[in-house]
Design a protein around this motif. Sequence first.
Motif: not given
Length: 302
Positions: A65-73, A135-143, A168-171, A178-181
């Motif tokens: 999501h953009s708020d987590h990777c926007g400084g990568n470049a 650890l996989g943490a789907p829900g908010h984002d599936p990946h 937010v549970i975007f899926p 998304g809720f179950a995940e």
Amino acid sequence: MKALPASIQVFERGWLSSNNVLLSGRDDTALIDTGYLTHAPQTLALVRHALQDRQLDQVINTHLHSDHCGGNATLQAHYGSRVAIPVAEADKVANWDVDALSFKATGQRCERFSFDATIAPGDVLTLAGMEWQALGAPGHDPHSLIFYCPSERVLVSADALWENGFGVIFPELDGESGFAEARATLDVIAGLDVRLVIPGHGRPFDDVAGALARARSRLAYLEADPVRNAQNAIKVLLKFLLLERQRIALAEVPALLVAMPVFETANARFLKQTPEALGAWATSQLVRGLAARVEGEYLLNT
């Protein structure tokens, strides 16, 4: 509050940007998550101040999501840092597929970056002399991934668990599960021996049981009526735009919402309102919650 090891620093950021977690070992340095594009100069300044003359060897993203990777470049350009992303996002980033990545869907921005490695659930990373389990943490984002250090009992939880809730549970907005995940991810966290959580937003906290209880209550509330999740998403997305722009003409709000594909999908599935009606509702909700104010013909950030 239990102390962090000296090798772990948390840059707690204001909204628009996620927190950044800097791990500085004797032989390596890494930053987990890099904030939003407009805050990239500040992210770089924070890292430079912390590292002094050292290099930033690696950037790691919990999710894209953009708020987590926007400084990568920016960090890549300055340091030549290697970038590691969740494995499921590799093709999207390699091809810079703006339709598959979340930026266009949410009306947000991210400068194109490249990656050098991928991380899959179950991988073990050695960062600052400590082993971290991915650890996989789907829900908010599936990946999405979260990172757990058993020796220090520290969890970098991204947006899977905050002190008071989660992202937010975007899926679910797209008709996917998304809720179950999200519930399963909370169960995974509950099964870890965690003494301190570093969330994607907000301060680190040690009342893990309390946070899990609040998150489960919130999840049950949203799952009982998925319209609530859709309404929450619309408010969050409008607030994000307002944080970035600081001022939005009231007449422009409906068009801004329509420009977000995630809004169109959520509205068609759950809300079924005209953009004008939903824009007026979202505006009133932000004002009511003291997250914005109206002055004349403008919605202003507060």
